[in-house]
Design an enzyme around this catalytic site. Sequence first.
Site, mmCIF file in Angstrom:
data_model
loop_
_atom_site.group_PDB
_atom_site.id
_atom_site.type_symbol
_atom_site.label_atom_id
_atom_site.label_comp_id
_atom_site.label_asym_id
_atom_site.label_seq_id
_atom_site.Cartn_x
_atom_site.Cartn_y
_atom_site.Cartn_z
ATOM 1 N N LEU A 233 0.865 -1.194 0.000
ATOM 2 C CA LEU A 233 0.000 0.000 0.000
ATOM 3 C C LEU A 233 0.889 1.226 0.000
ATOM 4 O O LEU A 233 1.763 1.346 0.860
ATOM 5 C CB LEU A 233 -0.845 0.053 1.284
ATOM 6 C CG LEU A 233 -1.876 -1.034 1.534
ATOM 7 C CD1 LEU A 233 -2.424 -0.899 2.960
ATOM 8 C CD2 LEU A 233 -3.019 -0.918 0.533
ATOM 9 N N HIS A 234 0.692 2.099 -0.962
ATOM 10 C CA HIS A 234 1.481 3.336 -0.918
ATOM 11 C C HIS A 234 0.746 4.538 -1.497
ATOM 12 O O HIS A 234 1.220 5.651 -1.428
ATOM 13 C CB HIS A 234 2.798 3.159 -1.681
ATOM 14 C CG HIS A 234 2.625 3.176 -3.169
ATOM 15 N ND1 HIS A 234 2.152 2.106 -3.873
ATOM 16 C CD2 HIS A 234 2.831 4.158 -4.073
ATOM 17 C CE1 HIS A 234 2.086 2.418 -5.149
ATOM 18 N NE2 HIS A 234 2.483 3.659 -5.307
ATOM 19 N N ARG A 235 -0.433 4.286 -2.110
ATOM 20 C CA ARG A 235 -1.124 5.372 -2.795
ATOM 21 C C ARG A 235 -1.596 6.417 -1.790
ATOM 22 O O ARG A 235 -2.209 6.068 -0.770
ATOM 23 C CB ARG A 235 -2.328 4.774 -3.539
ATOM 24 C CG ARG A 235 -2.540 5.366 -4.885
ATOM 25 C CD ARG A 235 -3.233 4.439 -5.836
ATOM 26 N NE ARG A 235 -2.275 3.641 -6.572
ATOM 27 C CZ ARG A 235 -1.385 4.125 -7.429
ATOM 28 N NH1 ARG A 235 -1.318 5.407 -7.674
ATOM 29 N NH2 ARG A 235 -0.552 3.331 -8.050
ATOM 30 N N ARG A 268 6.529 6.218 2.413
ATOM 31 C CA ARG A 268 5.346 7.062 2.730
ATOM 32 C C ARG A 268 4.445 6.349 3.755
ATOM 33 O O ARG A 268 3.995 6.939 4.734
ATOM 34 C CB ARG A 268 4.543 7.297 1.442
ATOM 35 C CG ARG A 268 3.153 7.874 1.661
ATOM 36 C CD ARG A 268 2.311 7.732 0.397
ATOM 37 N NE ARG A 268 2.832 8.515 -0.709
ATOM 38 C CZ ARG A 268 2.735 9.835 -0.821
ATOM 39 N NH1 ARG A 268 2.127 10.531 0.101
ATOM 40 N NH2 ARG A 268 3.246 10.469 -1.857
#
Length: 413
Positions: A233-235, A268
Amino acid sequence: MKIMIIVGARPNFMKAAPLLSAIRTRNARESGHSAPAESIHAYLVHTGQHYDLTMSDSFFSDLALPKPDECLAVGSASHAMQTAEIMRRFEQVVLREMPDVLTVVGDVNSTVACALVAAKITYDAGGKRPLIAHVEAGLRSFDRSMPEEVNRVVTDHLADLLFTTERSGMENLLREGIASEKIHFVGNTMIDCLLASKENAERSTILAQLRLRNGHPGNGSRNGARRYALLTLHRPSNVDDRDTFLRILQGVEELSSSCPILFPVHPRTAKRITEYGLESRFVSANGQASGNGSNGHFMSAGIHLLGPLGYLDFLCLMQHAVMVITDSGGIQEETTCLGIPCVTVRENTERPVTVSEGTNMLSGTSSDRIRLAIAAQTRRNPSLSAPEMWDGQAASRIVDILAEKACKVMTVQ
Ligand code: UD1
């Protein structure tokens, strides 16, 4: 003939590596001919959008990428500042090197920044500039709140040559009024890279490091690996909002109670986990690929945090996973090619062929829908499928077209 190739962020490296390799192969082939075509000089520029050992350097070694000819070292900043800084530094490089072709890949800020510079540059009073080639053109999520969608649309409308990975890309470009003679459906260079790297990935020691080697198939394991799933997950839309991030975690927790989930964490996302105080939801929050979970012997149930992984280690983990849960664009394509069920925690995908012909299922970000999608994908039998043209030859098709088109332009001028 000089072809400049831009890389900047993690998903660019595996798209550019096959192009460099195809240029080397073409040069070697041509040198053996009695009347060889002009050899291609590849010039690699790294903008430095990603710069960590784990986000950049490890990909150079895993993919045997040559050292970049130029590093712009722009680093992280807001979208406007990062894009502007790439443009400012890149302009000097183009004016000095005067490439015949500028090749940009994918949809990151480096892609649009360099295309924009090349579109407005002039080498001489006649207005000569490089041909702009966009690899992975035409993908559309139709969601302009995604920074990548803005980058895709702008880059496509600046490009002279647009190389698409799936038929939907061609249809989108034609609908937007882009001339058909600029568009070439060639396949997917990221899949070229995957197919060329599968054997190397099998030699990765990551399964042993994580104590996931089983030694014998069966008991729900995949090819001698213990049963586990993989999560990425990085969005920004998923991890920069605490409630959304939490909903996604709640959606995958049910699976994690019966099957360990490995979660290699993007920088992030790592920041957000700390900021939102979510550490307690994970088994091991040391950021290291220690992999022994809580019992030091076999990875237990739960969601296990790992640091970002290199290309070959991650490919090895995908190959043996029972399922991948992700919000990445590229991973939807890679799991399709590997035949691994994938749940994409997004409302849309710019890569519809991964749903219509591949193993991908969109779940959105509500916990219930994620649970349902995981249940449906658990029942699904892994199946190999190769969308049209995903045959490992996309880069050589692109290089042949670039050589032909650039040669024509040079002859006319
Ligand atoms: C970028 C791309 C995205 C791609 C993703 C893959 C854009 C708009 N987005 O998003 O399409 O899927 O890369 O990772 O170009 N950071 C580090 N080390 C690094 C790089 C970044 O710690 O080497 C941290 C920085 O604090 C930075 C944050 O990660 O602020 C995000 O990096 P950034 O390049 O802004 O965007 P990504 O989210 O990685």
